[in-house]
Design a protein around this motif. Structure first.
Motif, PDB file in Angstrom:
ATOM      1  N   ASP A 237       0.859  -1.178   0.000  1.00 29.41           N
ATOM      2  CA  ASP A 237       0.000   0.000   0.000  1.00 29.41           C
ATOM      3  C   ASP A 237       0.903   1.238   0.000  1.00 29.41           C
ATOM      4  O   ASP A 237       1.363   1.694   1.041  1.00 29.41           O
ATOM      5  CB  ASP A 237      -0.908  -0.010   1.233  1.00 29.41           C
TER       6      ASP A 237
ATOM      7  N   ALA B 273       0.184   4.332  -0.658  1.00 24.15           N
ATOM      8  CA  ALA B 273      -0.415   5.515  -0.032  1.00 24.15           C
ATOM      9  C   ALA B 273      -0.199   5.508   1.481  1.00 24.15           C
ATOM     10  O   ALA B 273       0.131   6.541   2.084  1.00 24.15           O
ATOM     11  CB  ALA B 273      -1.898   5.582  -0.350  1.00 24.15           C
TER      12      ALA B 273
ATOM     13  N   LYS C 250       3.450   6.272   2.184  1.00 20.26           N
ATOM     14  CA  LYS C 250       3.737   7.696   1.980  1.00 20.26           C
ATOM     15  C   LYS C 250       3.181   8.529   3.141  1.00 20.26           C
ATOM     16  O   LYS C 250       3.813   9.480   3.596  1.00 20.26           O
ATOM     17  CB  LYS C 250       3.149   8.175   0.659  1.00 20.26           C
ATOM     18  N   ALA C 251       2.009   8.151   3.631  1.00 20.24           N
ATOM     19  CA  ALA C 251       1.408   8.875   4.761  1.00 20.24           C
ATOM     20  C   ALA C 251       2.266   8.747   6.016  1.00 20.24           C
ATOM     21  O   ALA C 251       2.410   9.694   6.783  1.00 20.24           O
ATOM     22  CB  ALA C 251       0.000   8.359   5.023  1.00 20.24           C
TER      23      ALA C 251
ATOM     24  N   THR D  21       7.474   9.397  -1.003  1.00 22.67           N
ATOM     25  CA  THR D  21       7.085   8.247  -1.826  1.00 22.67           C
ATOM     26  C   THR D  21       8.014   7.079  -1.521  1.00 22.67           C
ATOM     27  O   THR D  21       9.234   7.222  -1.514  1.00 22.67           O
ATOM     28  CB  THR D  21       7.165   8.607  -3.321  1.00 22.67           C
TER      29      THR D  21
END
Length: 200
Positions: free
Chosen positions: A104, A106, A109-110, A115
């Protein structure tokens, strides 16, 4: 002879000896800090657990099969001769296949604020570009492969690079790689914040 001064020295000398012994004991205790590698025992227990799960699954399948009800026999009838029993064929255990965990990007990155590429070994604290290339040359190219490697295997890769890599401690690298593989990004960032330079 002055007994007043002698009384003070009877207290000062043992106190100084005690302080010196405490400092030496502390320093010796800190220098003898070693990391224990239990990865071989852990792998053996995981293999045993997989075999036991397969045996349990096979037993459950046998229980789920409908048993044949015996024919009623009167109390006074002669027992029937046993029918020919078919030989029992051994059941090969079915080991359940664990599906790969999806990456995942995303969520990564969170957690990290940048990235993240899948299977980027540099995400493990303590591994830089050079060490990553050494691992990839030795066949450890993914987070999963690094998480399955033992600390001794990681140390062999580092030893192959020469003396300049002796300062690196790979004790936490398989654990960090497992967190990456399983997508536990917040736990990984918290762990890396608490442990400087990836040391346990």
């Amino acid at each position: 002879m002055n007994f007043e001064n002698l009384n003070i020295w009877c207290w000062i000398i043992p106190a100084l000896v005690g302080i010196i012994c405490a400092i030496l004991g502390y320093l010796l205790g800190k220098s003898g800090n070693t990391t224990i590698d239990n990865s071989a025992d852990l792998n053996m227990c995981e293999e045993k657990n997989a075999r036991l799960k397969a045996d349990l699954y096979a037993c459950q399948q046998k229980l789920n099969a409908k048993p044949v009800a015996p024919a009623p026999v009167s109390n006074f009838a002669a027992p029937e001769p046993p029918a020919a029993v078919a030989p029992i064929t051994p059941v090969t255990p079915v080991i359940p296949v664990i599906p790969a965990i999806a990456f995942d990007a995303a969520a990564a990155k969170a957690a990290f604020g940048k990235t993240i590429k899948q299977d980027d070994l540099k995400l493990v604290e303590g591994i830089g570009p050079k060490i990553e290339s050494m691992f990839k040359e030795s066949g450890i190219k993914t987070w999963k492969a690094l998480s399955d490697a033992s600390v001794a295997d990681c140390q062999k890769v580092l030893d192959g690079g020469g003396n300049r890599y002796k300062i690196h401690d790979p004790a936490s690298w398989p654990m960090q790689a497992k967190m990456c593989y399983e997508g536990k990004w917040t736990e990984l960032t918290k762990w890396q914040d608490e442990h400087k330079h990836g040391k346990l």
